[in-house]
Design a protein around this motif. Structure first.
Motif, PDB file in Angstrom:
ATOM      1  N   VAL A  89       0.856  -1.189   0.000  1.00  0.00           N
ATOM      2  CA  VAL A  89       0.000   0.000   0.000  1.00  0.00           C
ATOM      3  C   VAL A  89       0.893   1.240   0.000  1.00  0.00           C
ATOM      4  O   VAL A  89       1.447   1.579  -1.028  1.00  0.00           O
ATOM      5  CB  VAL A  89      -1.032  -0.009   1.137  1.00  0.00           C
ATOM      6  N   ASP A  90       1.082   1.919   1.139  1.00  0.00           N
ATOM      7  CA  ASP A  90       1.914   3.127   1.136  1.00  0.00           C
ATOM      8  C   ASP A  90       3.105   3.015   2.083  1.00  0.00           C
ATOM      9  O   ASP A  90       3.680   4.014   2.490  1.00  0.00           O
ATOM     10  CB  ASP A  90       1.079   4.370   1.463  1.00  0.00           C
ATOM     11  N   ASP A  91       3.512   1.789   2.412  1.00  0.00           N
ATOM     12  CA  ASP A  91       4.716   1.551   3.206  1.00  0.00           C
ATOM     13  C   ASP A  91       5.800   1.012   2.277  1.00  0.00           C
ATOM     14  O   ASP A  91       5.643  -0.063   1.693  1.00  0.00           O
ATOM     15  CB  ASP A  91       4.444   0.543   4.329  1.00  0.00           C
ATOM     16  N   LEU A  92       6.896   1.753   2.152  1.00  0.00           N
ATOM     17  CA  LEU A  92       7.973   1.379   1.232  1.00  0.00           C
ATOM     18  C   LEU A  92       9.208   0.915   1.989  1.00  0.00           C
ATOM     19  O   LEU A  92       9.516   1.433   3.053  1.00  0.00           O
ATOM     20  CB  LEU A  92       8.372   2.571   0.356  1.00  0.00           C
ATOM     21  N   LYS A  93       9.913  -0.046   1.410  1.00  0.00           N
ATOM     22  CA  LYS A  93      11.227  -0.468   1.890  1.00  0.00           C
ATOM     23  C   LYS A  93      12.192  -0.269   0.735  1.00  0.00           C
ATOM     24  O   LYS A  93      12.007  -0.818  -0.336  1.00  0.00           O
ATOM     25  CB  LYS A  93      11.236  -1.926   2.329  1.00  0.00           C
ATOM     26  N   GLY A 131       4.318  -4.579  10.901  1.00  0.00           N
ATOM     27  CA  GLY A 131       4.115  -5.451  12.046  1.00  0.00           C
ATOM     28  C   GLY A 131       5.113  -6.592  12.144  1.00  0.00           C
ATOM     29  O   GLY A 131       4.980  -7.475  12.990  1.00  0.00           O
ATOM     30  N   ILE A 132       6.131  -6.590  11.297  1.00  0.00           N
ATOM     31  CA  ILE A 132       7.168  -7.620  11.318  1.00  0.00           C
ATOM     32  C   ILE A 132       8.472  -6.969  11.741  1.00  0.00           C
ATOM     33  O   ILE A 132       8.868  -5.950  11.180  1.00  0.00           O
ATOM     34  CB  ILE A 132       7.339  -8.249   9.915  1.00  0.00           C
ATOM     35  N   MET A 133       9.121  -7.551  12.727  1.00  0.00           N
ATOM     36  CA  MET A 133      10.424  -7.044  13.151  1.00  0.00           C
ATOM     37  C   MET A 133      11.484  -7.645  12.225  1.00  0.00           C
ATOM     38  O   MET A 133      11.656  -8.858  12.169  1.00  0.00           O
ATOM     39  CB  MET A 133      10.706  -7.429  14.602  1.00  0.00           C
ATOM     40  N   ILE A 134      12.183  -6.788  11.474  1.00  0.00           N
ATOM     41  CA  ILE A 134      13.227  -7.225  10.554  1.00  0.00           C
ATOM     42  C   ILE A 134      14.559  -6.769  11.128  1.00  0.00           C
ATOM     43  O   ILE A 134      14.770  -5.581  11.360  1.00  0.00           O
ATOM     44  CB  ILE A 134      13.009  -6.643   9.141  1.00  0.00           C
TER      45      ILE A 134
END
Length: 142
Positions: A89-93, A131-134
């Protein structure tokens, strides 16, 4: 309600009967119809419109190429190394070996999408993403 794509979206909202000139009744329930001039955050149409806009910007203006296996991933070789942008959606890595490339890409994204409110940027070895710890602090595994 009418989205930019011309499709009808049903939204459940409470109707304020203080606007009787706009009320109609369907199956005995008060209903108001409205046409939106902008996408409404949280609707499927808004997510699709943002994906189209972001993809056009990244590929059309910045020269990235869409990954053939995942349409929410783009790649570009910059300074001989791959720059990858993946999003939900609007969360980029964004990843690249050089910090200066990341700075440049983030500036271009901020110039385009950070006009009304600044973009949130998180840097470092540990990230809470969707919601995922990377954790990138280990050298041999993630």
């Amino acid at each position: 309600m009418q989205a930019d794509m011309g499709e009808l979206a049903m939204l459940l909202i409470s109707v304020n009967e203080g606007y009787p000139q706009f009320l109609t009744y369907q199956n005995g329930k008060p209903t108001i119809y409205a046409e939106l001039s902008k996408a409404l955050y949280g609707t499927l149409q808004a997510a699709l419109l943002f994906w189209q806009n972001l993809t056009e910007f990244l590929c059309g203006e910045l020269g990235f190429e869409v990954n053939p296996y995942d349409k929410c991933v783009v790649n570009k070789i910059i300074n001989g190394k791959q720059c990858t942008i993946a999003w939900q959606v609007d969360d980029l890595k964004i990843s690249h070996a050089e910090e200066s490339v990341l700075d440049d890409v983030i500036k271009q994204l901020s110039d385009k999408y950070g006009k009304k409110a600044p973009l949130t940027v998180n840097r470092g070895k540990i990230h809470d993403y969707l919601g995922i710890m990377i954790d990138f602090s280990m050298t041999d595994y993630l």
